[in-house]
Design an enzyme around this catalytic site. Structure first.
Site, PDB file in Angstrom:
ATOM      1  N   GLN A 179      -4.947  -3.075  84.196  1.00 51.62           N
ATOM      2  CA  GLN A 179      -3.638  -3.442  83.641  1.00 51.62           C
ATOM      3  C   GLN A 179      -3.705  -4.721  82.821  1.00 51.62           C
ATOM      4  OE1 GLN A 179      -1.219  -1.435  83.584  1.00 51.62           O
ATOM      5  NE2 GLN A 179      -1.822   0.009  85.166  1.00 51.62           N
ATOM      6  N   HIS A 205      -4.457  -1.372  93.588  1.00 52.95           N
ATOM      7  CA  HIS A 205      -4.400   0.071  93.318  1.00 52.95           C
ATOM      8  C   HIS A 205      -5.395   0.759  94.264  1.00 52.95           C
ATOM      9  CE1 HIS A 205      -5.245   3.785  90.999  1.00 52.95           C
ATOM     10  NE2 HIS A 205      -4.096   3.592  90.387  1.00 52.95           N
ATOM     11  N   ASP A 240     -10.487  -5.975  88.748  1.00 49.56           N
ATOM     12  CA  ASP A 240      -9.952  -4.709  88.243  1.00 49.56           C
ATOM     13  C   ASP A 240      -9.003  -5.060  87.092  1.00 49.56           C
ATOM     14  OD1 ASP A 240      -8.342  -2.557  87.689  1.00 49.56           O
ATOM     15  OD2 ASP A 240      -7.905  -2.061  89.778  1.00 49.56           O
ATOM     16  N   LYS A 287      -5.643   3.225  78.872  1.00 47.50           N
ATOM     17  CA  LYS A 287      -4.519   2.285  78.968  1.00 47.50           C
ATOM     18  C   LYS A 287      -4.566   1.272  77.822  1.00 47.50           C
ATOM     19  CE  LYS A 287      -4.650   2.517  84.027  1.00 47.50           C
ATOM     20  NZ  LYS A 287      -3.596   3.422  84.458  1.00 47.50           N
ATOM     21  N   CYS A 326       0.147   4.693  93.208  1.00 47.70           N
ATOM     22  CA  CYS A 326      -1.209   4.575  93.794  1.00 47.70           C
ATOM     23  C   CYS A 326      -1.423   3.194  94.396  1.00 47.70           C
ATOM     24  CB  CYS A 326      -2.303   4.890  92.761  1.00 47.70           C
ATOM     25  SG  CYS A 326      -2.185   6.536  92.100  1.00 47.70           S
TER      26      CYS A 326
HETATM   27  N1  7TS Z   1      -6.562  -0.150  88.798  1.00 46.73           N
HETATM   28  C1  7TS Z   1      -5.299  -0.392  88.392  1.00 46.73           C
HETATM   29  C2  7TS Z   1      -4.723  -1.761  88.548  1.00 46.73           C
HETATM   30  C3  7TS Z   1      -4.572   0.633  87.799  1.00 46.73           C
HETATM   31  O1  7TS Z   1      -3.321   0.391  87.381  1.00 46.73           O
HETATM   32  C4  7TS Z   1      -5.153   1.918  87.650  1.00 46.73           C
HETATM   33  C5  7TS Z   1      -4.369   3.081  87.105  1.00 46.73           C
HETATM   34  C6  7TS Z   1      -6.466   2.095  88.070  1.00 46.73           C
HETATM   35  C7  7TS Z   1      -7.135   1.046  88.649  1.00 46.73           C
HETATM   36  C8  7TS Z   1      -7.188   3.389  87.900  1.00 46.73           C
HETATM   37  O2  7TS Z   1      -7.443   3.608  86.552  1.00 46.73           O
HETATM   38  P1  7TS Z   1      -8.095   4.989  86.067  1.00 46.73           P
HETATM   39  O3  7TS Z   1      -7.997   4.921  84.587  1.00 46.73           O
HETATM   40  O4  7TS Z   1      -9.495   4.994  86.555  1.00 46.73           O
HETATM   41  O5  7TS Z   1      -7.266   6.075  86.673  1.00 46.73           O
HETATM   42  N2  7TS Z   1      -2.980   2.951  87.237  1.00 46.73           N
HETATM   43  C9  7TS Z   1      -2.058   3.903  87.052  1.00 46.73           C
HETATM   44  C10 7TS Z   1      -0.690   3.654  87.130  1.00 46.73           C
HETATM   45  O6  7TS Z   1      -0.203   2.556  87.372  1.00 46.73           O
HETATM   46  N3  7TS Z   1      -0.015   4.792  86.902  1.00 46.73           N
HETATM   47  O7  7TS Z   1      -0.896   5.770  86.664  1.00 46.73           O
HETATM   48  C11 7TS Z   1      -2.178   5.222  86.761  1.00 46.73           C
END
Ligand code: 7TS
Length: 414
Positions: free
Chosen positions: A211, A131, A208, A234, A372
């Site tokens: 997910q 990501h 990370d 999430k 992303c």
């Molecule tokens: N890393 C991964 C693997 C992610 O899927 C996401 C967000 C992030 C980092 C960033 O997370 P945040 O909570 O700091 O924004 N992924 C997604 C997605 O797949 N669709 O919208 C956000």
């Protein structure tokens, strides 16, 4: 609290669904089919009630008041930290740092760990499936320090090329930053092996877990990673709250990321003494309700059982994959042997955005775009994919509706 299913019994998905008010709503006069859980998950009433209780009953700042409300808020905030420590099997509550989300956690490590330690000649390894949150903070660090970014390629199935990884590792490798589960492909990466190989060359490892946290049980002690990042939203918790786990010795040696209130022991204009862990990294009034709400979310999924959730979702993903593979003109993007939660695909002759719009008319929420993870799109030479992403409250009937919706979109376009 929803009670866990008796061992060996069918997963009582309808019982859990009843805890999520939004799942009862209609969209375009159809029952909502929410398949965008990788972007953000829905919240059970237990989490919403916890937030509501905090604001109605003991809203107060923490760590400073001597009055009852502040003591109650502080106790609830710190109790949530201990819940998260248990949830990921960290050695100490001092290793749990509350941040805004995965993005902030990774930026914190890049800057606080990396900026003073890395220099020209040093290398940071990421993978082609990351990501942007696990790419750009390292690119910034490279610009600041002269270090370089190395990228582990992926094969056509969306699995890391482990031989290439072994070849990239060397004396210059300082940091390895890898997604536990890919948000664009669903690949579950061999993070224990990745970590052990990195440690063998003296590099530190950040995983990370954005997910992974909602889909699998976490054990940072068994993983032996140095840092682990995930987002509350999430994991059925509030938006704007997340967790950075770090090994205590590393966190102790790192300078603060932000300066301000609560992260100090004493301030003079000559010298400021920083607070102990974890407060050294929690400058300013934190998102108190968010932390307490995340604690409630962790209680909620723990009562169901992460292993039960994983087993149910694995079965659901298998069902969805079999159905999708049977749709003429549909190509799955991401067919790793080990996958979780995500079905990414393209359809001949229909742009993912058009598909997303048509599905929305039937109340079905998916995401369409680059997720992303633009390097993944480049790797597969597609501008975007359609992505259905599952949570434990999704059902086979919802998968059937998705497939019917795809068939309908094909009829409209052909
Ligand atoms: N890393 C991964 C693997 C992610 O899927 C996401 C967000 C992030 C980092 C960033 O997370 P945040 O909570 O700091 O924004 N992924 C997604 C997605 O797949 N669709 O919208 C956000």
């Amino acid at each position: 609290m929803t009670a866990a299913a008796p061992h060996g019994a069918a997963f009582p998905v309808e019982r859990y669904r009843a805890d999520f008010p939004v799942l009862a709503r209609r969209v375009h006069d159809q029952p909502l089919v929410y398949l965008d859980n990788a972007a953000t998950a829905q919240k059970p009433r237990q989490v919403m009630e916890t937030l509501d209780d905090y604001y109605r009953d003991y809203n107060s700042n923490i760590h400073r008041g001597v009055h009852t409300l502040s003591e109650q808020a502080t106790a609830a905030y710190e109790a949530a930290r201990k819940k998260i420590q248990t949830f990921i099997n960290a050695a100490s509550h001092q290793e749990i740092i509350f941040v805004r989300g995965t993005t902030e956690a990774i930026n914190l490590v890049a800057q606080s760990y990396g900026r003073n330690r890395l220099g020209a000649g040093d290398e940071i390894i990421v993978s082609e499936m990351e990501h942007h949150s696990n790419i750009v903070p390292w690119q910034l660090l490279c610009e600041q320090t002269g270090a370089t970014l190395q990228v582990i390629p992926i094969n056509d199935a969306g699995e890391l090329d482990m031989d290439a990884y072994k070849n990239l590792l060397g004396d210059n490798t300082r940091i390895v930053a890898i997604g536990h589960i890919s948000n664009a492909l669903g690949s579950v990466n061999p993070v224990t092996e990745i970590t052990a190989l990195a440690h063998a060359v003296g590099a530190v490892v950040l995983l990370d877990g954005a997910q992974a946290a909602p889909h699998t049980s976490l054990d940072v002690a068994a993983l032996d990673c140095d840092f682990y990042a995930f987002s509350g939203h999430k994991l059925f918790g509030p938006t704007g709250i997340g967790v950075l786990y770090g090994k205590q010795a590393l966190l102790e040696a790192m300078p603060p990321y932000h300066g301000g209130g609560d992260m100090i022991k004493m301030v003079t204009f000559k010298k400021t003494l920083y607070n102990d862990l974890p407060y050294k990294f929690e400058a300013g009034t934190p998102y108190i309700a968010g932390v307490i709400g995340l604690g409630a979310a962790v209680d909620y999924v723990s009562a169901i059982g992460m292993d039960q959730i994983q087993a149910y979702e694995d079965e659901l993903l298998r069902y969805a994959t079999t159905a999708a593979v049977g749709v003429p003109g549909l190509t799955l993007i991401g067919t790793a042997a080990h996958k979780a939660g995500i079905l990414s695909f393209v359809l001949d002759g229909i742009h993912p955005h058009d598909l997303g719009t048509i599905l929305d008319h039937d109340g079905i929420a998916i995401r369409a775009g680059h997720h992303c993870a633009m390097p993944v799109m480049e790797r597969y030479r597609v501008p975007a994919t359609a992505r259905a992403s599952f949570a434990f409250y999704n059902t086979r009937e919802e998968v059937d509706k998705l497939i019917a919706g795809i068939d309908k979109a094909k009829d409209i376009f052909n």
